[in-house]
Design an enzyme around this catalytic site. Structure first.
Site, PDB file in Angstrom:
ATOM      1  N   GLY A 137     -71.456  76.729 -61.523  1.00 37.33           N
ATOM      2  CA  GLY A 137     -72.812  76.218 -61.755  1.00 37.33           C
ATOM      3  C   GLY A 137     -73.411  75.620 -60.506  1.00 37.33           C
ATOM      4  O   GLY A 137     -72.693  75.109 -59.649  1.00 37.33           O
TER       5      GLY A 137
ATOM      6  N   ARG B 113     -59.055  94.626 -65.255  1.00 39.22           N
ATOM      7  CA  ARG B 113     -60.079  95.306 -66.056  1.00 39.22           C
ATOM      8  C   ARG B 113     -59.805  96.787 -65.972  1.00 39.22           C
ATOM      9  O   ARG B 113     -59.250  97.275 -65.012  1.00 39.22           O
ATOM     10  CB  ARG B 113     -61.467  95.061 -65.460  1.00 39.22           C
ATOM     11  CG  ARG B 113     -62.018  93.711 -65.779  1.00 39.22           C
ATOM     12  CD  ARG B 113     -63.468  93.711 -65.369  1.00 39.22           C
ATOM     13  NE  ARG B 113     -63.951  92.346 -65.351  1.00 39.22           N
ATOM     14  CZ  ARG B 113     -64.933  91.942 -64.571  1.00 39.22           C
ATOM     15  NH1 ARG B 113     -65.498  92.765 -63.731  1.00 39.22           N
ATOM     16  NH2 ARG B 113     -65.352  90.700 -64.620  1.00 39.22           N
TER      17      ARG B 113
ATOM     18  N   ASP C  40     -63.826  73.490 -60.689  1.00 41.31           N
ATOM     19  CA  ASP C  40     -62.474  73.824 -61.113  1.00 41.31           C
ATOM     20  C   ASP C  40     -62.193  75.340 -61.114  1.00 41.31           C
ATOM     21  O   ASP C  40     -61.195  75.799 -60.549  1.00 41.31           O
ATOM     22  CB  ASP C  40     -62.317  73.247 -62.528  1.00 41.31           C
ATOM     23  CG  ASP C  40     -60.948  73.459 -63.072  1.00 41.31           C
ATOM     24  OD1 ASP C  40     -59.998  73.159 -62.360  1.00 41.31           O
ATOM     25  OD2 ASP C  40     -60.834  73.956 -64.212  1.00 41.31           O
TER      26      ASP C  40
ATOM     27  N   THR D 285     -69.214  69.461 -58.440  1.00 42.56           N
ATOM     28  CA  THR D 285     -69.563  69.522 -59.859  1.00 42.56           C
ATOM     29  C   THR D 285     -70.257  68.232 -60.238  1.00 42.56           C
ATOM     30  O   THR D 285     -69.851  67.148 -59.791  1.00 42.56           O
ATOM     31  CB  THR D 285     -68.350  69.705 -60.811  1.00 42.56           C
ATOM     32  OG1 THR D 285     -68.777  69.403 -62.143  1.00 42.56           O
ATOM     33  CG2 THR D 285     -67.186  68.826 -60.480  1.00 42.56           C
TER      34      THR D 285
ATOM     35  N   ASP E   8     -70.033  67.141 -63.065  1.00 44.98           N
ATOM     36  CA  ASP E   8     -69.154  66.511 -64.063  1.00 44.98           C
ATOM     37  C   ASP E   8     -68.147  65.541 -63.443  1.00 44.98           C
ATOM     38  O   ASP E   8     -67.544  64.744 -64.160  1.00 44.98           O
ATOM     39  CB  ASP E   8     -68.376  67.595 -64.834  1.00 44.98           C
ATOM     40  CG  ASP E   8     -69.265  68.375 -65.783  1.00 44.98           C
ATOM     41  OD1 ASP E   8     -70.465  68.061 -65.868  1.00 44.98           O
ATOM     42  OD2 ASP E   8     -68.756  69.315 -66.431  1.00 44.98           O
TER      43      ASP E   8
ATOM     44  N   ASP F 173     -65.165  65.994 -62.381  1.00 43.75           N
ATOM     45  CA  ASP F 173     -63.860  66.068 -63.042  1.00 43.75           C
ATOM     46  C   ASP F 173     -62.777  66.762 -62.203  1.00 43.75           C
ATOM     47  O   ASP F 173     -61.773  67.217 -62.750  1.00 43.75           O
ATOM     48  CB  ASP F 173     -64.003  66.782 -64.401  1.00 43.75           C
ATOM     49  CG  ASP F 173     -64.585  68.187 -64.273  1.00 43.75           C
ATOM     50  OD1 ASP F 173     -64.834  68.632 -63.138  1.00 43.75           O
ATOM     51  OD2 ASP F 173     -64.785  68.843 -65.316  1.00 43.75           O
TER      52      ASP F 173
ATOM     53  N   MET G  15     -74.608  66.281 -69.951  1.00 43.36           N
ATOM     54  CA  MET G  15     -73.534  67.224 -69.649  1.00 43.36           C
ATOM     55  C   MET G  15     -72.202  66.492 -69.502  1.00 43.36           C
ATOM     56  O   MET G  15     -72.166  65.272 -69.338  1.00 43.36           O
ATOM     57  CB  MET G  15     -73.866  68.044 -68.411  1.00 43.36           C
ATOM     58  CG  MET G  15     -74.850  69.170 -68.732  1.00 43.36           C
ATOM     59  SD  MET G  15     -75.079  70.293 -67.361  1.00 43.36           S
ATOM     60  CE  MET G  15     -75.979  71.617 -68.168  1.00 43.36           C
TER      61      MET G  15
ATOM     62  N   ARG H 236     -68.348  68.493 -69.940  1.00 40.57           N
ATOM     63  CA  ARG H 236     -67.598  69.423 -70.785  1.00 40.57           C
ATOM     64  C   ARG H 236     -66.311  68.796 -71.319  1.00 40.57           C
ATOM     65  O   ARG H 236     -66.118  68.675 -72.517  1.00 40.57           O
ATOM     66  CB  ARG H 236     -67.193  70.585 -69.891  1.00 40.57           C
ATOM     67  CG  ARG H 236     -67.346  71.913 -70.472  1.00 40.57           C
ATOM     68  CD  ARG H 236     -67.210  72.904 -69.343  1.00 40.57           C
ATOM     69  NE  ARG H 236     -68.249  73.861 -69.483  1.00 40.57           N
ATOM     70  CZ  ARG H 236     -68.077  75.059 -70.033  1.00 40.57           C
ATOM     71  NH1 ARG H 236     -66.905  75.447 -70.444  1.00 40.57           N
ATOM     72  NH2 ARG H 236     -69.063  75.880 -70.158  1.00 40.57           N
TER      73      ARG H 236
ATOM     74  N   GLU I   9     -71.793  66.251 -73.967  1.00 39.22           N
ATOM     75  CA  GLU I   9     -71.806  67.513 -74.736  1.00 39.22           C
ATOM     76  C   GLU I   9     -70.428  67.864 -75.288  1.00 39.22           C
ATOM     77  O   GLU I   9     -70.308  68.535 -76.306  1.00 39.22           O
ATOM     78  CB  GLU I   9     -72.313  68.660 -73.852  1.00 39.22           C
ATOM     79  CG  GLU I   9     -71.428  68.882 -72.632  1.00 39.22           C
ATOM     80  CD  GLU I   9     -71.891  69.987 -71.699  1.00 39.22           C
ATOM     81  OE1 GLU I   9     -72.735  70.800 -72.076  1.00 39.22           O
ATOM     82  OE2 GLU I   9     -71.364  70.015 -70.563  1.00 39.22           O
TER      83      GLU I   9
ATOM     84  N   ARG J 281     -78.724  69.194 -63.418  1.00 37.15           N
ATOM     85  CA  ARG J 281     -78.151  69.961 -62.307  1.00 37.15           C
ATOM     86  C   ARG J 281     -79.176  70.235 -61.214  1.00 37.15           C
ATOM     87  O   ARG J 281     -78.827  70.762 -60.148  1.00 37.15           O
ATOM     88  CB  ARG J 281     -77.592  71.292 -62.833  1.00 37.15           C
ATOM     89  CG  ARG J 281     -76.330  71.144 -63.647  1.00 37.15           C
ATOM     90  CD  ARG J 281     -75.274  72.136 -63.241  1.00 37.15           C
ATOM     91  NE  ARG J 281     -75.701  73.500 -63.246  1.00 37.15           N
ATOM     92  CZ  ARG J 281     -75.246  74.443 -64.084  1.00 37.15           C
ATOM     93  NH1 ARG J 281     -74.356  74.129 -65.009  1.00 37.15           N
ATOM     94  NH2 ARG J 281     -75.659  75.666 -63.984  1.00 37.15           N
TER      95      ARG J 281
HETATM   96  O1  F6P Z   1     -69.605  72.338 -65.105  1.00 33.59           O
HETATM   97  C1  F6P Z   1     -70.817  71.729 -65.002  1.00 33.59           C
HETATM   98  C2  F6P Z   1     -71.653  71.956 -66.219  1.00 33.59           C
HETATM   99  O2  F6P Z   1     -72.807  71.268 -65.941  1.00 33.59           O
HETATM  100  C3  F6P Z   1     -71.027  71.526 -67.562  1.00 33.59           C
HETATM  101  O3  F6P Z   1     -71.167  70.176 -67.846  1.00 33.59           O
HETATM  102  C4  F6P Z   1     -71.757  72.391 -68.540  1.00 33.59           C
HETATM  103  O4  F6P Z   1     -71.006  72.581 -69.708  1.00 33.59           O
HETATM  104  C5  F6P Z   1     -71.892  73.646 -67.770  1.00 33.59           C
HETATM  105  O5  F6P Z   1     -71.995  73.307 -66.417  1.00 33.59           O
HETATM  106  C6  F6P Z   1     -73.077  74.498 -68.188  1.00 33.59           C
HETATM  107  O6  F6P Z   1     -72.980  75.714 -67.540  1.00 33.59           O
HETATM  108  P1  F6P Z   1     -74.009  76.925 -67.697  1.00 33.59           P
HETATM  109  O7  F6P Z   1     -75.055  76.722 -66.658  1.00 33.59           O
HETATM  110  O8  F6P Z   1     -73.182  78.120 -67.431  1.00 33.59           O
HETATM  111  O9  F6P Z   1     -74.574  76.875 -69.073  1.00 33.59           O
END
Ligand code: F6P
Length: 357
Positions: free
Chosen positions: A10, A82, A113, A135, A137, A139, A179, A181, A232, A284
């Site tokens: 992301g 694949r 991650d 990130t 997050d 994390d 956000m 996860r 979330e 974000r």
């Molecule tokens: O990993 C960062 C994050 O912001 C998470 O908190 C969230 O679940 C995810 O990205 C959302 O990702 P996408 O843009 O793929 O929906």
């Protein structure tokens, strides 16, 4: 010497600041040529999507959100077999091959991650990878902070300040889904900074009756409104994450809905007027705050230093205010979660903030 830089997963405020620092550091300090890989690791599949980056081409991007290189989620897919035209095919073979064909002596992968795990996988297959942790997050293991996190906390805190006025004026409960996860760092830090009454995080399963009791207590004591921050990925005791979409192999692709579930339960159980706001990708976006710009810049130049020292398979990190490095293997062995009895959680509980436990 020639090196590559890519952004995966992301987007996140500060990605451009890292790209700029890598390009300027590698060019001005070491005299290397830099190839920007477009669209994450997928840019190294056949045909490759790359472009030369120079200090001129990264001029002015320091305060910009997003990533000038583009990014793709689901980088883990390149490690999977694949079937192409009936034959088993591992897309990462293409990446390994392209790194050689392009003559890259180092590949700086900026990501969370998933991207860092792919980086470790490719490193084990001989690719000279250096990781840079990003990130919102926050994390990632082995780093005190990732860039982007402070900007997201800032955005969420501003939203809480604004929502407070409506909550108070209308005597409402406002539930704010942020956000986070698997880790509730944004919920915890923005909740603390924004004066939330309830904070629900993935690390502490919550009980709805405890949440509702907190809300009713506040009404009885004369505070006729409440702010409930929900990560979330928050999980009720005995319940599950609110998943919107899974991949075929069970990987959680998209979360969402927990804020609305919590809001509905509060409305049903307390008869109080409830509204729900989902902040989503607003967190974000935008210009990185100074802390994130500077952390991103320091990570970028440190990543170049690791390439120069030939210390591949490592990730730059922040430890006690200093930039250090750690092996990608160590950094990807798990996620950095909030200890349920951490000082920060206890401090919040001392103030009367409920975690629903
Ligand atoms: O990993 C960062 C994050 O912001 C998470 O908190 C969230 O679940 C995810 O990205 C959302 O990702 P996408 O843009 O793929 O929906």
């Amino acid at each position: 010497m020639k090196i590559g830089v890519l952004t995966g997963g992301g987007d996140c405020p500060g990605l451009n600041a890292v790209i700029r620092a890598v390009v300027k550091g590698a060019t001005l300090r070491y005299g290397w040529e830099i190839l920007g890989i477009e669209g994450g690791f997928s840019g190294l599949r056949v045909p490759p999507h790359v472009r030369v980056l120079t200090p001129q081409s990264v001029r002015g991007i320091l305060p910009m959100g997003g990533t000038i290189l583009g990014t793709t989620s689901g980088n883990h897919m390149i490690t999977k077999n694949r079937s192409a035209e009936g034959e088993d095919h591992n897309p990462s073979d293409e990446v390994v091959e392209q790194v050689k064909l392009l003559g890259l002596s180092g590949l700086i992968a900026i990501g969370g991650d998933g991207t860092l795990r792919v980086g470790q996988y490719l490193f084990e297959r001989g690719v000279p990878v250096i990781g840079v942790p990003k990130t919102i997050d926050n994390d990632i293991y082995e780093t005190d902070s990732t860039f982007g996190f402070h900007t997201a906390v800032n955005t969420a805190t501003e939203a809480l300040d604004k929502l407070h006025t409506t909550a108070e004026s209308h005597r409402r409960v406002i539930v704010v889904e942020v956000m986070g996860r698997y880790a509730g760092w944004i919920a915890l830090e923005a909740g603390l900074a924004g004066g939330a009454d309830v904070i629900l995080i993935p690390e502490i399963p919550f009980q709805m009756d405890v949440v509702c009791k907190k809300i009713m207590d506040r009404y009885q004591k004369g505070a006729g409104f409440s702010i409930v921050v929900v990560a979330e990925g928050a999980i009720p005791v005995g319940g599950e994450m609110s998943v919107l979409k899974r991949s075929e192999d069970g990987y959680v692709l998209r979360l969402g809905g927990m804020g609305h579930k919590v809001g509905q339960e509060i409305a049903d159980r307390t008869q109080v007027d409830v509204r729900v706001t989902v902040l989503g990708h607003v967190q974000r976006g935008g210009s990185p705050v100074p802390f994130d710009r500077n952390l991103a810049t320091r990570f970028g130049t440190a990543a170049c230093d690791l390439v120069a020292a030939g210390e591949f398979g490592k990730m730059v990190c922040l430890k006690g205010g200093r930039i250090e490095s750690v092996s990608l293997k160590e950094a990807t062995r798990g996620l950095k979660l909030i200890p349920p009895d951490s000082e920060e959680v206890r401090s919040a509980e001392t103030l009367g903030i409920s975690f629903g436990r």
